[in-house]
Design an enzyme around this catalytic site. Structure first.
Site, short mmCIF file in Angstrom:
data_model
loop_
_atom_site.label_atom_id
_atom_site.label_comp_id
_atom_site.label_asym_id
_atom_site.label_seq_id
_atom_site.Cartn_x
_atom_site.Cartn_y
_atom_site.Cartn_z
N HIS A 390 0.95 -1.11 0.02
CA HIS A 390 0.02 0.00 -0.09
C HIS A 390 0.97 1.22 0.02
CE1 HIS A 390 -2.94 3.13 1.15
NE2 HIS A 390 -3.86 1.99 0.98
N GLU A 403 -6.69 5.37 0.55
CA GLU A 403 -6.46 5.94 -0.65
C GLU A 403 -7.77 7.23 -0.92
OE1 GLU A 403 -6.87 3.46 -4.99
OE2 GLU A 403 -5.83 2.54 -3.16
N ARG A 406 -6.46 10.50 -1.32
CA ARG A 406 -5.90 10.94 -2.68
C ARG A 406 -6.99 11.14 -3.87
NH1 ARG A 406 -2.64 6.10 -4.06
NH2 ARG A 406 -3.27 5.62 -2.08
N ARG A 427 -2.02 0.77 -6.90
CA ARG A 427 -1.08 0.71 -5.83
C ARG A 427 0.18 0.29 -6.09
NH1 ARG A 427 -5.47 -1.86 -1.39
NH2 ARG A 427 -6.46 0.21 -1.25
N HIS A 529 0.73 -4.78 2.17
CA HIS A 529 -0.48 -4.51 2.40
C HIS A 529 -1.58 -5.71 2.07
CE1 HIS A 529 -4.30 -2.21 3.09
NE2 HIS A 529 -4.54 -2.47 1.93
N HIS A 530 -1.40 -6.43 0.93
CA HIS A 530 -2.28 -7.43 0.58
C HIS A 530 -1.54 -8.62 -0.24
CE1 HIS A 530 -6.57 -8.43 -0.23
NE2 HIS A 530 -5.92 -9.15 -1.41
N ARG A 569 -4.43 -5.80 -6.63
CA ARG A 569 -5.83 -5.57 -6.05
C ARG A 569 -6.13 -4.18 -6.23
NH1 ARG A 569 -8.28 -3.68 -1.81
NH2 ARG A 569 -6.50 -3.97 -0.39
#
Length: 596
Positions: A390, A403, A406, A427, A529-530, A569
């Site tokens: 992220h 996010e 932004r 990302r 992050h993911h 993602r």
């Protein structure tokens, strides 16, 4: 029982802790409390612990000190209040406070604030892995040789958005369900999600005259995932996303605000009015609905091994309670909803060495237990090498900055005060761009108009991670940014907003100029992050083996699975994923149970 004011209690603790030889000298909370209370003030009359959730013990804490909300009123801090939790559900006192050993502040697993809790030690997660627990042969064999502790239709492992959705869906489909959670708090990573829940062609979009379609969401998701995604799973996600929003709305969720996240062609990220964080809200709604249905929720309980019969069909699960130890639950179906492994940097680094040493935005339980359990049951893994950073984790305090900041108009600048990227690109691209800057960090710059558009920002300001000034020059001086260049950059950006086109970086949305009130800066850097990879499932959320054969009775939903997001993602797709596939897994598991 006499109710003790917590402020007085804490003052006593802080004033006497460590003064050996005094009447209140103690090494832990139990020793401190026993000088004012008896053992049965906390424990049941027989002296045993009530259960792994410590339900009775926590009730006793509340009867003395008050609810979490009441305690928060007496423990305020300039920037943060550990008791004013952003966690959903009913956060138990024992989530942080231990009695007979040193306590650990759960917040420290993510944040880097100094909470200075009495009788506490530094946060440390030192739990054995699933592989290490295999060494407990005698204990496990004894548990398996005994009669099942419980008999139900479906066991759901993990109480994040996918797990709660699965448990509710299965219950509403007529199944008897047990929901287990290894952490002392509910919500998984879902409770931390802030941006939104992507969905296409919803009533909320129509009310705002936003034109969208499941087909466009499908295209955006495939493109964002570099077309590595499983198209069949993406079709399930995009075509059922509206139904998931409707389902959550019917249960009481507020998803009326619709914003834009990176990689989306249109505004489709649904969140509460005013732009509040979507994750904690969604999990709270799910929790409340689980309570209404009397779903059996067991905290501090790990899923250890999926049990199968001689034909390879699921017959239950072996679990381990923090206090009860090993026991097994007989069940027709097991749903794995345990999340990913972004908090396990050793595992992350083996798959992507470039991420070695990176901090993570995830909750401490996201270490990959479910992947090990699934593999041991014969499940295949896919896309494991795809791990997402992220782009905006605050350098100060370790707070993930949504996010949506932004998306609502903030820009990214480097120490030289210049923009360097389309702020709402995907990302992976935004993270790479930030890491290429001086110091491998950047600054989110925004004004009061952006702040007012997203209530979540006030949380960042309250935590002290978003310094403010009445001019860009002053802000630059405070943060070590070239103030003159920053002023020129914002002026240039505002001119692009006026023209309606970003000819510098091709940012697709320019929602507002940055020229209202004060200015704010948040220093950010990417954090793991993911994890896009995970257990292989089909369009019924059934777990498959390496030959793509279904393992009867085993299901998966959420970040523990692979295939939905491909190589990357899109922001807003995680909440949509966990709700959609959680619902699906619950329905299918209940159907399967009825047939068997």
């Amino acid at each position: 029982m006499k109710k003790m004011n917590l402020a007085v209690c804490i003052a006593t603790l802080m004033g006497t802790a460590g003064l050996m030889g005094t009447a209140v000298a103690a090494d832990n909370l139990a020793e401190f409390h026993v000088q004012n209370q008896e053992c049965d003030s906390c424990h049941t009359p027989d002296g045993e612990l009530s259960n792994d959730s410590l339900t009775y013990e926590n009730t006793q804490c509340v009867s003395c000190h008050g609810t979490l909300a009441e305690v928060a009123e007496t423990t305020k801090h300039e920037h943060y209040n550990a008791h004013a939790s952003h966690f959903p559900g009913e956060v138990a006192c024992t989530s942080c406070h231990s009695a007979h050993e040193k306590s650990m502040v759960y917040c420290d697993s993510c944040h880097s604030f100094d909470f200075n809790m009495p009788y506490a030690k530094k946060w440390l997660r030192d739990e054995p892995t699933i592989a290490e627990l295999a060494k407990d042969k005698s204990e496990r064999q004894a548990a398996l040789a005994s009669a099942p502790h419980d008999t139900v239709d479906v066991v759901v492992v993990g109480s994040g958005g996918a797990g709660f959705s699965a448990a509710i869906s299965a219950t509403d489909s007529g199944a008897k369900v047990i929901l287990i959670e290894k952490e002392p708090v509910i919500g998984g990573n879902a409770k931390l999600a802030a941006g939104g829940m992507n969905a296409a062609w919803t009533d909320q979009q129509k009310a705002k005259k936003i034109t969208d379609s499941p087909e466009l969401m499908f295209e955006d998701t495939m493109k964002g995932g570099q077309n590595i995604n499983d198209p069949a799973l993406v079709k399930v996600l995009s075509s059922h996303s509206k139904d998931s929003v409707d389902w959550m709305t019917a249960m009481g969720a507020d998803l009326t605000d619709v914003g834009m996240m990176g990689g989306a062609s249109v505004n489709r990220a649904h969140r509460p009015t005013g732009g509040a964080g979507v994750g904690a809200h969604v999990v709270q709604v799910l929790y409340d609905n689980a309570v209404k249905r009397n779903i059996d929720l067991r905290m501090n309980t790990r899923g250890i091994e999926v049990l199968k019969d001689d034909k390879g069909t699921v017959k239950g699960i072996l679990v381990k309670g923090m206090y009860k130890g090993y026991y097994w639950v007989k069940a027709d179906a097991v749903i794995l909803a345990t999340g990913g492994f972004a908090k396990n940097n050793e595992r992350v680094a083996k798959l992507d060495p470039s991420l070695k040493g990176f901090i993570s935005t995830n909750q401490p339980g996201a270490v990959g237990d479910g992947l090990d359990v699934a593999e041991n049951a014969g499940g295949a893994l896919k896309d494991m090498q795809y791990i997402q950073a992220h782009p905006t984790l605050s350098v100060k305090g370790g707070v993930m900055v949504t996010e949506a900041v932004r998306g609502n108009g903030a820009i990214l600048v480097n120490r030289e005060g210049k923009r360097f990227v389309n702020e709402i690109t995907t990302r992976d691209k935004a993270s790479a761009a930030i890491l290429a800057q001086t110091g491998k960090s950047a600054y989110l710059i925004f004004d009061d108009s952006v702040r007012k558009s997203l209530s979540k920002i006030d949380k960042y300001i309250g935590l002290g991670v978003a310094p403010t000034a009445d001019s860009l020059v002053k802000l630059g001086k405070m943060e070590g940014i070239d103030g003159k260049a920053l002023t020129e950059t914002v002026a240039r950006y505002n001119s692009l907003v006026s023209s309606g086109k970003d000819t510098d970086f091709e940012r697709p949305n320019l929602p507002r100029a940055l020229n209202e009130g004060n200015y704010y800066a948040i220093e950010v850097t990417p954090g793991v992050h993911h994890t896009m990879g995970g257990v292989m499932i089909d369009t019924k959320a059934e777990v498959m083996n390496a030959k793509k054969q279904v393992i009867p009775g085993l299901y998966g939903a959420g970040e523990v699975t692979g295939g939905v997001h491909g190589a990357n993602r899109l922001g807003g797709n995680a909440i949509s994923d966990i709700i959609t596939f959680g619902r699906l897994a619950g329905e299918e598991a209940a159907k399967y149970s009825k047939k068997n």
